[in-house]
Design a protein around this motif. Sequence first.
Motif, PDB file in Angstrom:
ATOM      1  N   LEU A 196      33.279  61.379  71.147  1.00 50.22           N
ATOM      2  CA  LEU A 196      32.291  61.241  70.082  1.00 50.22           C
ATOM      3  C   LEU A 196      33.003  60.937  68.774  1.00 50.22           C
ATOM      4  N   TRP A 197      32.511  59.913  68.068  1.00 47.68           N
ATOM      5  CA  TRP A 197      32.882  59.743  66.668  1.00 47.68           C
ATOM      6  C   TRP A 197      31.743  60.340  65.858  1.00 47.68           C
ATOM      7  N   PRO A 198      31.922  61.543  65.280  1.00 47.05           N
ATOM      8  CA  PRO A 198      30.854  62.105  64.450  1.00 47.05           C
ATOM      9  C   PRO A 198      30.594  61.166  63.273  1.00 47.05           C
ATOM     10  N   SER A 199      29.352  60.951  62.941  1.00 53.86           N
ATOM     11  CA  SER A 199      29.011  60.018  61.864  1.00 53.86           C
ATOM     12  C   SER A 199      29.881  60.282  60.646  1.00 53.86           C
ATOM     13  N   GLU A 200      30.548  59.221  60.156  1.00 52.42           N
ATOM     14  CA  GLU A 200      31.428  59.289  58.987  1.00 52.42           C
ATOM     15  C   GLU A 200      32.568  60.293  59.167  1.00 52.42           C
ATOM     16  N   GLY A 201      32.900  60.608  60.417  1.00 56.55           N
ATOM     17  CA  GLY A 201      33.963  61.574  60.671  1.00 56.55           C
ATOM     18  C   GLY A 201      33.647  62.950  60.123  1.00 56.55           C
ATOM     19  N   ALA A 202      32.354  63.240  59.900  1.00 63.15           N
ATOM     20  CA  ALA A 202      31.949  64.495  59.261  1.00 63.15           C
ATOM     21  C   ALA A 202      31.901  65.625  60.282  1.00 63.15           C
ATOM     22  N   VAL A 203      32.624  66.695  59.994  1.00 69.04           N
ATOM     23  CA  VAL A 203      32.736  67.809  60.931  1.00 69.04           C
ATOM     24  C   VAL A 203      32.646  69.139  60.190  1.00 69.04           C
ATOM     25  N   SER A 204      32.399  70.164  60.947  1.00 65.34           N
ATOM     26  CA  SER A 204      32.484  71.558  60.518  1.00 65.34           C
ATOM     27  C   SER A 204      32.661  72.365  61.793  1.00 65.34           C
ATOM     28  N   GLN A 205      32.996  73.629  61.664  1.00 66.90           N
ATOM     29  CA  GLN A 205      33.146  74.434  62.867  1.00 66.90           C
ATOM     30  C   GLN A 205      31.833  74.499  63.636  1.00 66.90           C
ATOM     31  N   GLU A 206      30.727  74.666  62.910  1.00 67.14           N
ATOM     32  CA  GLU A 206      29.423  74.733  63.571  1.00 67.14           C
ATOM     33  C   GLU A 206      29.090  73.414  64.264  1.00 67.14           C
TER      34      GLU A 206
END
Length: 713
Positions: A264-274
Amino acid sequence: MEHPLYVAFIWHMHQPDYRDPVTGLLRLPWVRLHAAKDYLHMAEVLSQYPDVHATVNFAPILVEQLMAYTSGRAEDYIMYLSRQTAWTEEERAYIRNLGFSAHRENMIRPHPPYWDLLQRHEAAPDDLDVFTDQEYRDILAWFQLAWTDPNRLQGDEALRRLVEKGRGFTIEDLAQIIDRHREMCAQVIPLYRKLADRGQIELTTSPYAHPILPLLIDTTHAQRATPGLPVPEPPFRAPEDALAHLQMAQEKHERVFGHHPAGLWPSEGAVSQEAVEQIAAAGFRWLASDEAILGRCLGRWFERDLQEAVTTPDLLYQPYIVMIDNQPGPAIIFRDHALSDRIGFTYQHIPGEQAAEDLIVRLQIIRRRLPDSRPHLVPIILDGENCWEGYEHNGDIFLHSLYRRLSESQDLRAVTVSEYLEMNPPHNALARVTTGSWINGDLTTWMGDPEHIRAWSLLRDTRAFLVDYEASHPDLPADARERAWQSIYAAEGSDWFWWYSQRNTSDQDALFDELFRNHLANVYRALDQPTPESLMEPIVARGKRLDQIRVQHRYLTPKLQADPDPTREWREALHVQAMASSGAMQQAGHGLRAMRVAYDADHVYIRLETIEPLQALRLEVRIRGKEGHEHRIVWTPGSEAALLGEQRLHTALGDRILEMAIPLSAVGVRLGDRLQVQGCAMHDDRETNRVPTHHPLELTLTPLEETPDQQAP
């Protein structure tokens, strides 16, 4: 044992949902045009180098629109206008606004009839009668021809004949161009499936409508990277929607490509632990983000030496496991920001062979600096469709040269991400993933400005209405429920909030605003309920924001070096684009491309980015302080410095970059004052364009603490 340096290219293919939720008409044509120029072309080039493996990420919302074009169900507004014999004033304005959204030097100038139309357009930008109906049809034809793979223009007899015709296009000619585009749309998915079936590419996905997962989960999480950032009150919180986007992405990918995506490429590389926990729950085995996120996880920034090589490569060029409740979760890799941006922004300014050689040399430098004790992976991740119009021959020369060199190299090996992880599972773990994205390592592109707050608040209230209505109407028809939730998911996409950012503006701001509010209004239509007045009021008006006062969160003192790839300080600066065509990376084809503005306690810093080489333009920066007096800073071709009156300013010049430092005292302002700034490009004593287009950028020189960046660990 010596290992090759493994390189993972991830080409991210994405466009927002341009479909009008009421009429079904695609308001902008960029899915079709990128299919005709880029999506198919990228696969065709790669297929000629079977030893070069890559990962290609398709956003599901893009795939849906591609398939709609293929089946004949999709029609965009340019297709609709192409069937007409005459146009209303509004339609002619639309054609003028969009019909020259192509790279000036690479896509317009090579075709003299198109170039002539552009010159007349620029000479009388507000005179809709400067063109005849026939010439409006010619603009429509050339716009669509220019957004076609140049190899097709040369190799397809019908298209080549139309290029040679040059003028006097008929409705039948336009229909022929559109038919060819539909055929190319139909070839995209089958070719990528073929490459995946033979093991050359890995196909991955993004959350369904390309939302920013951490913000869907809880908008207050944006304050983790940027303490004090304004957020809606009460917050938007819908973690179940984040999971729904991930599950829908899995289902769409499996139906279209025939397999379950591992990555998966999270949209805009946006991540968090949750967000990572949701990604794991949806069944993904790996994901990717940016080096800034890893730096914050490890409590350090990745510094670079004079050759722009990372000084701690062993930390960056390896996969990690994310721990979830003390158990191993999915693997995560982090892109080399500098190398990715070199392809996305820098290499288009130099010859393709030279650019490919530069990238290979940089990869070899990385390999020499890494220990031989174990393999390493360099992730290079960027938008796969948005940079090629700036390259010679649509990126052909660069891509062929790069892939050929990789095929021949004994020291470098291009692999898919899953190939590498299968051979080399992660050895190290991250206890927790910090919150942020591939833009500055934070979420301020999609949260914090007044427009953001209002848009997220409207989304929050509309979603709450839908949830309450469902609860009180258990007999709600399934099709109405599905239409309503589909509109919510569409409105949760990242692109609307990207354009609401005060760092990003374009001549299509009002159109994106209308589409966003239409998606929310469609929730009420699906439920046969009256639409609230709040959804009728624009969040942005044409050319002017709700709040023109821009705020900077820390002092920025960018080093003036006119590097095509903006430094970290310039990336954090206020950013205004001249005009947008197909999305976040696309620009208009003439004059100024963009302007960036930053300040510290003593200076305001301005960076002008141009389409043409600087030497073809005369540039001005117009500044008004609190007294309203306008100061003009002028740079003329051949000059070594910009001038404020007779004062030479500290200036840096690049091929298409002008940077300057302006003492606050020189323009009669000090900290606490408001400042208006507007850039202007002149060509042959005629104004080409301004940035911003309609009104100056207005910012407050807020006194700030002289402390390190709050995002820095």
